[in-house]
Motif scaffolding. Structure first.
Motif, PDB file in Angstrom:
ATOM      1  N   UNK A   1       0.817  -1.211   0.000  1.00 36.16           N
ATOM      2  CA  UNK A   1       0.000   0.000   0.000  1.00 36.16           C
ATOM      3  C   UNK A   1       0.846   1.253   0.000  1.00 36.16           C
ATOM      4  N   UNK A   2       1.929   1.243   0.758  1.00 38.82           N
ATOM      5  CA  UNK A   2       2.826   2.405   0.811  1.00 38.82           C
ATOM      6  C   UNK A   2       3.546   2.612  -0.527  1.00 38.82           C
ATOM      7  N   UNK A   3       3.970   1.510  -1.155  1.00 43.39           N
ATOM      8  CA  UNK A   3       4.617   1.628  -2.468  1.00 43.39           C
ATOM      9  C   UNK A   3       3.620   2.174  -3.491  1.00 43.39           C
ATOM     10  N   UNK A   4       2.402   1.684  -3.453  1.00 45.05           N
ATOM     11  CA  UNK A   4       1.343   2.193  -4.333  1.00 45.05           C
ATOM     12  C   UNK A   4       1.193   3.702  -4.138  1.00 45.05           C
TER      13      UNK A   4
ATOM     14  N   UNK B   1       2.194  -3.347  -6.933  1.00 48.71           N
ATOM     15  CA  UNK B   1       2.040  -1.969  -6.474  1.00 48.71           C
ATOM     16  C   UNK B   1       2.361  -0.950  -7.567  1.00 48.71           C
ATOM     17  N   UNK B   2       3.222  -1.306  -8.511  1.00 50.08           N
ATOM     18  CA  UNK B   2       3.668  -0.315  -9.473  1.00 50.08           C
ATOM     19  C   UNK B   2       3.266  -0.498 -10.915  1.00 50.08           C
ATOM     20  N   UNK B   3       2.940  -1.723 -11.311  1.00 47.79           N
ATOM     21  CA  UNK B   3       2.745  -1.998 -12.733  1.00 47.79           C
ATOM     22  C   UNK B   3       1.628  -1.167 -13.353  1.00 47.79           C
ATOM     23  N   UNK B   4       0.552  -0.929 -12.625  1.00 48.00           N
ATOM     24  CA  UNK B   4      -0.559  -0.166 -13.202  1.00 48.00           C
ATOM     25  C   UNK B   4      -0.163   1.278 -13.494  1.00 48.00           C
TER      26      UNK B   4
ATOM     27  N   UNK C   1     -11.798   1.728 -17.062  1.00 50.18           N
ATOM     28  CA  UNK C   1     -11.396   3.083 -16.717  1.00 50.18           C
ATOM     29  C   UNK C   1     -11.857   3.533 -15.353  1.00 50.18           C
ATOM     30  N   UNK C   2     -13.109   3.239 -15.002  1.00 51.89           N
ATOM     31  CA  UNK C   2     -13.648   3.682 -13.713  1.00 51.89           C
ATOM     32  C   UNK C   2     -12.905   3.026 -12.558  1.00 51.89           C
TER      33      UNK C   2
ATOM     34  N   UNK D   1      -8.674   5.349  -7.148  1.00 56.41           N
ATOM     35  CA  UNK D   1      -7.369   4.982  -6.586  1.00 56.41           C
ATOM     36  C   UNK D   1      -7.493   4.291  -5.233  1.00 56.41           C
ATOM     37  N   UNK D   2      -8.457   4.708  -4.437  1.00 60.29           N
ATOM     38  CA  UNK D   2      -8.645   4.058  -3.145  1.00 60.29           C
ATOM     39  C   UNK D   2      -8.994   2.595  -3.298  1.00 60.29           C
ATOM     40  N   UNK D   3      -9.881   2.298  -4.250  1.00 56.56           N
ATOM     41  CA  UNK D   3     -10.270   0.908  -4.501  1.00 56.56           C
ATOM     42  C   UNK D   3      -9.102   0.120  -5.075  1.00 56.56           C
TER      43      UNK D   3
END
Length: 201
Positions: A87-90, A163-166, A179-180, A185-187
């Motif tokens: 979560x922190x890396x995200x 955490x990072x690929x998206x 897209x939605x 981002x929270x979800x």
């Protein structure tokens, strides 16, 4: 008045982050970096050696900032649980999208199989994180679960990727997740944390 070398280096590095993230090390322009920094471009050469070395310094500094902002271990020595770490890396990549772009440029402009600048030092840094994951697993060992669990290095790599690929390939995230879903981002963060939790640490 004495010349503030450290301030000048910092200004150049700050300006170089945006330039290299946008254009990569090949198409980045020293004159644009110097102009954005408000520094004579001739200062780049004695401080960094040239454009390639400036790019290496930028990547190294940005990775150090990530490491400082998202440690694997807390001040009290407690290892951060992997879902929390993910979560922190995200959050970090959401706030600092340029880092993944820099790493993509590093990969695109390098030769496959050839070590990148500072690779040995960077590999040692990740080895420390793998060791922290291994210690955490030892503290909460579950013989039933651990028999089929991934190795600590595979687990860390999976966390970094989830955490990072998206952020690295947002077009794929948009096409696959919708897209939605990507915009919420929270979800997305919650989904990443839950996926890492299910990996078993």
């Amino acid at each position: 008045m004495a010349w503030d070398t450290e301030k000048t280096k910092r200004l150049l590095l700050d300006a170089a982050v945006d330039e290299f993230a946008a254009y990569g090390p090949e198409r980045a322009r020293i004159d644009r970096i110097a102009a954005a920094a408000g520094v004579n471009k001739e200062r780049i050469y004695p401080y960094f050696g040239g454009k390639a070395q400036l790019f290496e310094a930028v990547v190294q500094r940005e990775l150090e900032q990530l490491a400082a902002a998202v440690p694997m271990e807390e001040v009290d020595g407690r290892t951060v649980e992997l879902p929390e770490y993910a979560g922190r890396v995200f959050d970090y990549h959401l706030a600092h999208p340029h880092l993944l772009r820099l790493l993509q440029w590093e990969a695109l402009c390098g030769d496959a199989g050839v070590p990148v600048a500072g690779e040995e030092r960077r590999a040692a840094y990740y080895a420390g994180k793998v060791a922290a994951v291994s210690r955490a697993r030892g503290e909460g060992a579950d013989p039933v679960r651990d028999g089929a669990a991934p190795r600590p290095e595979e687990l860390l790599y999976a966390v970094v990727a989830l955490a990072g690929w998206q952020f690295a390939v947002p077009q794929l995230a948009r096409m696959i997740l919708g897209g939605a879903a990507v915009e919420d981002r929270g979800a997305r963060r919650a989904a990443v944390v839950e996926m890492v939790r299910r990996l078993g640490l």
